[in-house]
Design an enzyme around this catalytic site. Structure first.
Site, PDB file in Angstrom:
ATOM      1  N   ALA C 243       7.762  58.442  24.848  1.00  0.00           N
ATOM      2  CA  ALA C 243       6.381  57.970  24.774  1.00  0.00           C
ATOM      3  C   ALA C 243       6.245  56.533  25.285  1.00  0.00           C
ATOM      4  CB  ALA C 243       5.875  58.067  23.340  1.00  0.00           C
ATOM      5  N   HIS C 244       5.034  56.050  25.333  1.00  0.00           N
ATOM      6  CA  HIS C 244       4.772  54.728  25.897  1.00  0.00           C
ATOM      7  C   HIS C 244       5.475  53.615  25.114  1.00  0.00           C
ATOM      8  CE1 HIS C 244       0.533  54.773  23.790  1.00  0.00           C
ATOM      9  NE2 HIS C 244       1.488  55.144  22.980  1.00  0.00           N
TER      10      HIS C 244
END
Lengths: 343, 343, 343
Positions: C243-244
């Site tokens: 994920a980011h």
């Protein structure tokens, strides 16, 4: 990520956009956006999570979006709002990189003569648009995308590169579909026969509402007979699997790696953590929140937060507990007996 | 999903296909297929799951496939068979949308001069077929697919858009491979050295038998030395990961999001629920059924149904139980002591 | 997998490469590589795992890589080394299939006029390279890949077919990226508002270090403000979700189907088994090892092996234990009361 064209706003311009109270010089120039820790002069930052309050007083940001209660501790100009996270969400788009879109249909794209492509749409290199597909106004179909027969992509929706949309799938307005997503592949419908599995034709479609975001490599299968439905405003992260005939309710958000089995209905405004699994043919009511990696095998009729699984622990300890778990029913019976004996 | 060309069959025609007993007017016209709840005049429907019996008496279907025991309650014509689900599977294909296939190799496809493509095969737009690949009779290679060097796709197999097949992979007859599937990427073979990980060349291939279906975004890695094998009739749903040198036995069905680690052998006629994980180097015998999200870390030598994990519960209650799980071994020892003390 | 061109080495040539002691005729010819069980005359094999020692004495291999302790039992010539697995890793590459690479940019590739492509790079059929992208020396961009605006792919990196790289993503030297991987899609950043979710622009990038391998259909999201970072030497298997703003430390290896939520930092030299999930905003220190399907919801500050979950058991038994799990806190309280009562 630095964009070539410098964005530049005054503090008062930004305040107007999010209806904020300005603290400090309303002519302060803002040219970028950063976290409190990495911000430099000219940057806008934000404070939404109390855990980050400690970074506020030493930030080098020029402007911080925050709530009234933090305004006093701010060492620079501020935009005071009721919901700093929401204001940050709104303003973030003013600092995003703008992709250089070519106009129209790229010469290498293959568009069937019966497809209806709005003049304002962009069809990028090597995209393929099949017979009877309809591409709405201001739609962007990324490089290498495949849009099957009679599929519909409504206005202002963007597909990033290499998305696969099967025949007859319908996608609403203002959606964002990320690379590698597959919409409309066959549901996993097989019937056991004397000589192995028999495939069941998957005749339903996929209907995606407006304002839906679908993450990279997420798969949404077409229905067996009726449609699979993703309602308006739902947000799906990466690598999610939505089986045939599932309904995902309005504004429900699903984090990455979750899988929903066939014919299950998820209500509105639900939040699923990452890696959740929901068995088939269940009903999950509105406003249900599942924590990460929860397995659901029964319908959930009351809103609330639900969980399953066990929590991480050192392996040596875990091995002992896992053995005990397999004896748990027996242990419970022994406790019952003890209770009887000591009465 | 409505197809342009109306399909139309008489009840007696359908009965003949599935060897059914006709109840009602054998000239009844059938033009579509639906669930009991959504069927309208002209539709064929089916009753296979007792949970749906309640919908039978109010259905608007013109014909329902069902078993003898439900025939009396049927408000319309019926096809009486021993296995309604199987009969539905067979008849469903008569109502499926037929894709308009172009013939031959699309002008934008890139086919190496040494590739052998049968004259009856369809190679769609922007597909790439590498050196020495062999594409059999009536194969369909979808738009944007990549078929690597010396790969083989046998007759009547269909690859939907954007499938990636690495060099040397062999796919049998009548297979269906959905978009985004990747066959033959390197297995995860790395050896620790003094300066980090050292890659092990993945020299084996992938061999997929006949009548296999592989779901969207499923990945099947090539073997390290020997092949990874998917035997005939196996059915793999979406987003499954098959590691190097795994063998999936004949007619085994695996639901979405499951992962099988390296060198594990799964027997014939197994059924894996969604999100299962099987560790490497294990042997799972024939006819094993794993319920959803089961983790297997030991070989399974007896057929049967197996499970792991815990069931969903309200988060507040779960938090307390999770703490207790970490103390489970200690709790068991305390019970043992109590038993001793109260003797 | 048989390659057209026979490889051929003498035992002494191989010994020199891995600095091995030769046992047997140093002129022995080696033309292939296999497992002990499937090796035939002319093949090199290896013995690294004691569990396979039983196959040594009956192998038909011509040469086996092994350690001193197994040398005596070897029925053929041997390469004696300290670390047979590592020597096998090194020598495996001498027997790998060499793909026939075309040179330069294929005529069907679409390369923006401002992209900088090194003359030694290969851009395969139907690849798309956007504005300002930089492709280094000896890079191979596979068929159908998409390289977004201003993305950078450094020297000697190979992207297999159908990889999607979003704008501004930076990939280091000597990386291998497998088909279907997506680098740089938007992180899952949404802020709740009165009318549903509001998207947060994902303005950060993805920075992948040198010598990183990224598996098929793995997704690595771009950062919200700062970058998502995969440090040098990290190895990611298939279908992993990063994920980011996650940081994956140097030489950390992650097995398939694992998911790491936003802003979590994983240290160096960690090993994650398949199907693990790590919640967001956590810190996992160096040298942590998670067993398969472990869920981590708290930071881990001490190196070691960690686990969660329960182990597979027959379903009937599991059902009883699962019910008891939901009563575990209550059971513990009952045991406490018993202890008090019997004192």
């Amino acid at each position: 990520m630095s964009s070539e064209l410098e964005k530049q706003f005054t503090l008062s311009q930004l305040a107007e956009i999010v209806d904020a109270e300005v603290v400090g010089d309303s002519n302060t120039l803002v040219t970028g956006i950063s976290t409190l820790q990495t911000a430099k002069k000219g940057d806008l930052s934000f404070l939404a999570n109390p855990a980050y309050e400690k970074f506020l007083k030493e930030t080098n940001a020029s402007v911080v979006i925050l709530s009234q209660s933090s305004a006093e501790s701010c060492p620079c100009a501020a935009l005071v709002v009721k919901n700093p996270y929401l204001a940050y969400a709104t303003l973030s788009h003013y600092f995003a990189h703008t992709l250089t879109e070519s106009k129209g249909t790229h010469s290498t794209a293959v568009v069937h003569e019966t497809a209806v492509v709005d003049a304002s749409a962009v069809i990028a290199a090597n995209a393929v648009i099949e017979k009877g597909a309809v591409i709405g106004a201001n739609v962007v179909i990324g490089a290498g995308c495949f849009i099957g027969e009679n599929a519909v992509v409504a206005e202002q929706t963007r597909l990033y590169a290499n998305v696969s949309v099967y025949h007859g799938v319908s996608i609403g307005k203002r959606c964002i579909i990320h690379s590698g997503a597959v919409l409309g592949a066959d549901g996993f419908g097989i019937a056991p026969g004397s000589d192995g599995w028999n495939k069941i034709a998957q005749i339903g479609g996929v209907v995606v509402g407006d304002d839906v975001e679908i993450g990279a490599n997420t798969t949404i299968d077409r229905g067996a007979l009726d449609n699979t439905v993703i309602e308006c405003g739902a947000k799906l992260d990466n690598q999610i699997q939505i089986a045939h005939n599932v309904v995902v309710g309005e504004n429900t958000a699903i984090a990455a790696c979750s899988g929903i089995a066939g014919s299950t209905r998820i209500g509105k405004n639900c939040i699923l953590g990452g890696g959740c699994g929901i068995a088939g043919h269940l009903d999950i009511t509105d406003n249900v929140h599942l924590t990460g990696m929860t397995l659901v095998t029964k319908s959930i009729k009351k809103p609330g937060v639900y969980s399953s699984g066990t929590a991480v622990e050192p392996n040596a300890q875990w091995r002992r507990n896992v053995v005990r778990f397999r004896q748990l029913d027996e242990l419970a019976n022994r406790v019952k007996k003890l209770e009887k004996d000591t009465k």
